[in-house]
Design a protein around this motif. Structure first.
Motif, PDB file in Angstrom:
ATOM      1  N   CYS A  17      32.022  39.184  90.977  1.00 55.06           N
ATOM      2  CA  CYS A  17      32.048  40.506  90.362  1.00 55.06           C
ATOM      3  C   CYS A  17      30.602  40.968  90.276  1.00 55.06           C
ATOM      4  CB  CYS A  17      32.690  40.456  88.976  1.00 55.06           C
ATOM      5  SG  CYS A  17      32.654  42.048  88.121  1.00 55.06           S
ATOM      6  N   SER A  18      30.216  41.935  91.113  1.00 58.67           N
ATOM      7  CA  SER A  18      28.805  42.321  91.237  1.00 58.67           C
ATOM      8  C   SER A  18      28.256  42.897  89.940  1.00 58.67           C
ATOM      9  CB  SER A  18      28.633  43.320  92.385  1.00 58.67           C
ATOM     10  OG  SER A  18      29.414  44.475  92.158  1.00 58.67           O
ATOM     11  N   THR A  19      29.046  43.691  89.219  1.00 60.39           N
ATOM     12  CA  THR A  19      28.532  44.283  87.983  1.00 60.39           C
ATOM     13  C   THR A  19      28.452  43.241  86.871  1.00 60.39           C
ATOM     14  OG1 THR A  19      30.789  45.065  87.565  1.00 60.39           O
ATOM     15  CG2 THR A  19      29.230  46.636  88.475  1.00 60.39           C
ATOM     16  N   MET A  20      29.426  42.335  86.799  1.00 61.94           N
ATOM     17  CA  MET A  20      29.364  41.269  85.810  1.00 61.94           C
ATOM     18  C   MET A  20      28.131  40.395  86.051  1.00 61.94           C
ATOM     19  SD  MET A  20      31.361  40.098  83.216  1.00 61.94           S
ATOM     20  CE  MET A  20      33.070  40.462  83.609  1.00 61.94           C
ATOM     21  N   ASN A  21      27.770  40.202  87.310  1.00 62.50           N
ATOM     22  CA  ASN A  21      26.644  39.344  87.652  1.00 62.50           C
ATOM     23  C   ASN A  21      25.296  39.999  87.396  1.00 62.50           C
ATOM     24  OD1 ASN A  21      26.989  36.553  89.324  1.00 62.50           O
ATOM     25  ND2 ASN A  21      28.861  37.759  89.313  1.00 62.50           N
ATOM     26  N   ARG A  22      25.292  41.257  86.949  1.00 62.32           N
ATOM     27  CA  ARG A  22      24.031  41.871  86.552  1.00 62.32           C
ATOM     28  C   ARG A  22      23.463  41.181  85.303  1.00 62.32           C
ATOM     29  NH1 ARG A  22      22.867  46.844  88.955  1.00 62.32           N
ATOM     30  NH2 ARG A  22      24.571  47.786  90.149  1.00 62.32           N
ATOM     31  N   ILE A  23      24.334  40.602  84.509  1.00 62.33           N
ATOM     32  CA  ILE A  23      23.861  39.845  83.350  1.00 62.33           C
ATOM     33  C   ILE A  23      23.390  38.493  83.871  1.00 62.33           C
ATOM     34  CG2 ILE A  23      24.399  38.935  81.071  1.00 62.33           C
ATOM     35  CD1 ILE A  23      24.706  41.940  81.211  1.00 62.33           C
ATOM     36  N   ASP A  24      22.083  38.338  83.981  1.00 64.89           N
ATOM     37  CA  ASP A  24      21.527  37.087  84.470  1.00 64.89           C
ATOM     38  C   ASP A  24      20.616  36.502  83.393  1.00 64.89           C
ATOM     39  OD1 ASP A  24      19.346  38.771  84.559  1.00 64.89           O
ATOM     40  OD2 ASP A  24      19.188  38.781  86.753  1.00 64.89           O
ATOM     41  N   LEU A  25      20.022  35.349  83.691  1.00 70.94           N
ATOM     42  CA  LEU A  25      19.204  34.671  82.693  1.00 70.94           C
ATOM     43  C   LEU A  25      17.970  35.495  82.291  1.00 70.94           C
ATOM     44  CD1 LEU A  25      19.165  32.240  80.923  1.00 70.94           C
ATOM     45  CD2 LEU A  25      18.064  30.929  82.755  1.00 70.94           C
ATOM     46  N   PRO A  26      17.249  36.144  83.222  1.00 70.63           N
ATOM     47  CA  PRO A  26      16.123  36.972  82.785  1.00 70.63           C
ATOM     48  C   PRO A  26      16.525  38.061  81.790  1.00 70.63           C
ATOM     49  CG  PRO A  26      15.947  36.547  85.131  1.00 70.63           C
ATOM     50  CD  PRO A  26      17.290  36.026  84.706  1.00 70.63           C
ATOM     51  N   HIS A  27      17.656  38.738  82.032  1.00 77.02           N
ATOM     52  CA  HIS A  27      18.103  39.765  81.091  1.00 77.02           C
ATOM     53  C   HIS A  27      18.472  39.160  79.740  1.00 77.02           C
ATOM     54  CE1 HIS A  27      18.511  42.431  84.635  1.00 77.02           C
ATOM     55  NE2 HIS A  27      18.421  43.409  83.753  1.00 77.02           N
ATOM     56  N   LEU A  28      19.110  37.999  79.755  1.00 79.66           N
ATOM     57  CA  LEU A  28      19.487  37.365  78.492  1.00 79.66           C
ATOM     58  C   LEU A  28      18.245  36.935  77.717  1.00 79.66           C
ATOM     59  CD1 LEU A  28      21.669  36.343  76.582  1.00 79.66           C
ATOM     60  CD2 LEU A  28      21.709  34.200  77.880  1.00 79.66           C
ATOM     61  N   VAL A  29      17.266  36.356  78.415  1.00 81.09           N
ATOM     62  CA  VAL A  29      16.017  35.949  77.755  1.00 81.09           C
ATOM     63  C   VAL A  29      15.317  37.154  77.154  1.00 81.09           C
ATOM     64  CG1 VAL A  29      13.694  35.040  78.173  1.00 81.09           C
ATOM     65  CG2 VAL A  29      15.681  33.868  79.137  1.00 81.09           C
ATOM     66  N   TRP A  30      15.198  38.231  77.935  1.00 82.70           N
ATOM     67  CA  TRP A  30      14.565  39.458  77.445  1.00 82.70           C
ATOM     68  C   TRP A  30      15.270  39.974  76.200  1.00 82.70           C
ATOM     69  CZ3 TRP A  30      16.947  44.424  77.627  1.00 82.70           C
ATOM     70  CH2 TRP A  30      16.113  45.462  77.200  1.00 82.70           C
ATOM     71  N   THR A  31      16.594  39.953  76.206  1.00 81.19           N
ATOM     72  CA  THR A  31      17.376  40.434  75.069  1.00 81.19           C
ATOM     73  C   THR A  31      17.141  39.577  73.834  1.00 81.19           C
ATOM     74  OG1 THR A  31      19.109  41.302  76.523  1.00 81.19           O
ATOM     75  CG2 THR A  31      19.719  40.891  74.240  1.00 81.19           C
ATOM     76  N   LEU A  32      17.278  38.269  73.970  1.00 79.95           N
ATOM     77  CA  LEU A  32      17.137  37.374  72.815  1.00 79.95           C
ATOM     78  C   LEU A  32      15.716  37.397  72.263  1.00 79.95           C
ATOM     79  CD1 LEU A  32      19.258  34.319  74.066  1.00 79.95           C
ATOM     80  CD2 LEU A  32      19.915  36.032  72.358  1.00 79.95           C
ATOM     81  N   GLU A  33      14.730  37.395  73.138  1.00 81.52           N
ATOM     82  CA  GLU A  33      13.346  37.427  72.670  1.00 81.52           C
ATOM     83  C   GLU A  33      13.028  38.749  71.973  1.00 81.52           C
ATOM     84  OE1 GLU A  33      11.077  34.317  75.701  1.00 81.52           O
ATOM     85  OE2 GLU A  33      10.934  36.475  76.094  1.00 81.52           O
ATOM     86  N   SER A  34      13.565  39.854  72.491  1.00 87.01           N
ATOM     87  CA  SER A  34      13.349  41.153  71.852  1.00 87.01           C
ATOM     88  C   SER A  34      13.944  41.164  70.450  1.00 87.01           C
ATOM     89  CB  SER A  34      13.959  42.272  72.700  1.00 87.01           C
ATOM     90  OG  SER A  34      13.331  42.370  73.964  1.00 87.01           O
ATOM     91  N   LEU A  35      15.177  40.686  70.324  1.00 87.47           N
ATOM     92  CA  LEU A  35      15.831  40.647  69.020  1.00 87.47           C
ATOM     93  C   LEU A  35      15.089  39.724  68.062  1.00 87.47           C
ATOM     94  CD1 LEU A  35      19.601  40.513  70.110  1.00 87.47           C
ATOM     95  CD2 LEU A  35      18.302  42.505  69.325  1.00 87.47           C
ATOM     96  N   ALA A  36      14.619  38.603  68.579  1.00 84.53           N
ATOM     97  CA  ALA A  36      13.876  37.656  67.744  1.00 84.53           C
ATOM     98  C   ALA A  36      12.579  38.257  67.224  1.00 84.53           C
ATOM     99  CB  ALA A  36      13.594  36.371  68.532  1.00 84.53           C
ATOM    100  N   GLU A  37      12.020  39.218  67.979  1.00 83.98           N
ATOM    101  CA  GLU A  37      10.788  39.907  67.566  1.00 83.98           C
ATOM    102  C   GLU A  37      11.075  41.140  66.718  1.00 83.98           C
ATOM    103  OE1 GLU A  37       8.906  40.819  71.232  1.00 83.98           O
ATOM    104  OE2 GLU A  37       8.522  38.724  71.766  1.00 83.98           O
ATOM    105  N   GLY A  38      12.343  41.355  66.403  1.00 84.30           N
ATOM    106  CA  GLY A  38      12.712  42.496  65.575  1.00 84.30           C
ATOM    107  C   GLY A  38      12.895  43.793  66.327  1.00 84.30           C
ATOM    108  N   LYS A  39      12.966  43.728  67.670  1.00 85.24           N
ATOM    109  CA  LYS A  39      13.160  44.923  68.480  1.00 85.24           C
ATOM    110  C   LYS A  39      14.630  45.035  68.883  1.00 85.24           C
ATOM    111  CE  LYS A  39       8.602  44.243  70.606  1.00 85.24           C
ATOM    112  NZ  LYS A  39       7.919  43.943  71.889  1.00 85.24           N
ATOM    113  N   GLU A  40      15.276  46.106  68.480  1.00 87.93           N
ATOM    114  CA  GLU A  40      16.664  46.321  68.864  1.00 87.93           C
ATOM    115  C   GLU A  40      16.711  46.953  70.250  1.00 87.93           C
ATOM    116  OE1 GLU A  40      18.874  48.492  66.005  1.00 87.93           O
ATOM    117  OE2 GLU A  40      18.581  47.017  64.413  1.00 87.93           O
ATOM    118  N   VAL A  41      17.418  46.326  71.163  1.00 94.15           N
ATOM    119  CA  VAL A  41      17.484  46.808  72.545  1.00 94.15           C
ATOM    120  C   VAL A  41      18.936  46.946  72.991  1.00 94.15           C
ATOM    121  CG1 VAL A  41      15.256  45.810  73.188  1.00 94.15           C
ATOM    122  CG2 VAL A  41      17.326  44.429  73.428  1.00 94.15           C
TER     123      VAL A  41
END
Length: 398
Positions: A350-374
């Motif tokens: 599923c090409s759109t489902m596969n857009r969620i990859d490890l770099p995007h997940l890392v960016w998301t979690l690190e942003s939230l951990a720094e208090g940035k809502e994304v």
């Protein structure tokens, strides 16, 4: 996010990029689409050897403030960080059952995150790691198109007899339309119950947006004929149907489909039976009607998993669903001597489902951990009101 056009600037091309090309590149938005496409921020490199450690560290820092949901079709590199896995509706309900989690990180696609936002509290924030993770099927039915369809049904004099039933794989706007018009939502597990309920309310059903699930449920499970079904094409005047055809139909199927499940064919089934004697063919009901008719077993993602769990050792299975899940199941059950293969020879993620990859997940979690809502997904209050009504009708089904 990295500028994907740096190496090949648009102005250097000999042709002017189309709106669709810009949409796929993540450099534009389609106002008719039910999903966004932009993902602000600097993504870590996919080759960063510390990605796993970074994701783990950020998740640990967030603690109980974050709850990560992983759809079955996600990559293994992402699914390893999920607190729970499941299909879209199960995950949305799991999120609602965790009110203490401030952030719900939904590793899935846009309509799934919308459903989670509808079912969670106002204090919870639903986040989609990549806003370009949409669903081609959900995008095949826009709010404007469905409103026009209802006008066509009204002009044909049948709207009062029609009850909309919308698949979970639809936008919040489509769910809200369904709620406003007295309809319900369904999953691939309870589609028959939803249709039975709908026919108690009216004489006809408008089934959105997956034609194959609607047709397979009506014909295979409920004994209707193919002649009871008509196909409404939103790209043709009046849906490509006459008023008489609409009056005679029981099932008005929207012309939508899953790009993954729609690839399987009867040839795929025949080929795997020749290659693997004694194989059991198990497919998802989003497959075409002729594929479902040729299969041995048909069922939702959860049904597929449970069927393989209960299968005897040494049994052979060809599975017609998304490849990430099939590979995961093959590895899981190999020690039990169960042979599990992908139904088609062609690789099909599923090409759109596969857009969620490890770099995007890392960016998301690190942003939230720094208090940035994304990348927060927020459904408008009026839309949420009626979409939730349609979902509640489904939950009330016997």
């Amino acid at each position: 996010m990295r500028d994907v056009t740096t190496a090949h600037p648009v102005q250097d091309l000999d042709v002017q990029p189309t709106p669709l090309a810009l949409l796929l590149l993540g450099r534009d938005a389609d106002p008719r689409s039910e999903r966004g496409v932009e993902c602000p921020g600097d993504l870590p490199s996919p080759s960063d050897p510390d990605l796993v450690a970074r994701a783990r560290a950020a998740k640990e820092k967030l603690g109980e403030k974050v709850f990560v949901l992983g759809h079955h079709y996600q990559r293994d590199e992402v699914i390893q960080f999920a607190d729970v896995t499941g299909d879209s509706f199960k995950l949305a309900r799991d999120a609602a059952a965790r009110p203490e989690a401030e952030y719900i990180v939904f590793c899935g696609v846009h309509f799934m995150a919308e459903s989670a936002d509808i079912l969670t509290t106002d204090d919870q924030k639903v986040v989609l790691p990549d806003l370009a993770a949409g669903c081609s099927m959900a995008d095949m039915a826009t709010a404007e198109q469905v409103a026009e369809c209802w006008d066509v049904l009204t002009e044909a004099g049948v709207a009062e007899q029609v009850v909309p039933v919308s698949y979970m794989n639809s936008s919040a706007d489509i769910k809200a339309f369904t709620g406003r018009h007295g309809g319900t939502i369904c999953t691939s597990s309870n589609a028959q119950r939803a249709l039975e309920w709908a026919f108690e309310q009216g004489d006809k059903v408008l089934f959105l947006p997956d034609q194959h699930l609607g047709r397979n449920t009506a014909v295979r499970d409920m004994g209707m004929s193919l002649e009871d079904c008509v196909l409404y094409n939103p790209h043709k005047p009046n849906g490509g149907l006459t008023a008489e055809e609409l009056r005679n139909a029981r099932m008005i199927l929207w012309r939508g489909h899953c790009s993954v499940h729609g690839r399987f064919s009867v040839d795929s089934v025949n080929d795997v039976r020749e290659r693997i004697p004694g194989v059991n063919v198990l497919v998802h009901p989003e497959c075409k009607h002729e594929v479902v008719a040729a299969a041995d077993y048909v069922g939702s993602t959860e049904y597929i998993i449970k069927a393989l769990e209960a299968a005897p050792a040494g049994s052979k299975w060809a599975i017609g669903t998304e490849l990430n899940l099939v590979r995961r199941l093959a590895n899981r059950f190999a020690p039990e001597g169960k042979e599990i293969v992908f139904l088609d020879k062609t690789v099909c993620f599923c090409s759109t489902m596969n857009r969620i990859d490890l770099p995007h997940l890392v960016w998301t979690l690190e942003s939230l951990a720094e208090g940035k809502e994304v990348n927060r997904i927020v459904v408008a209050p009026e839309t949420e009101k009626y979409a939730k009504l349609a979902l509640e009708r489904m939950l009330a089904l016997p």
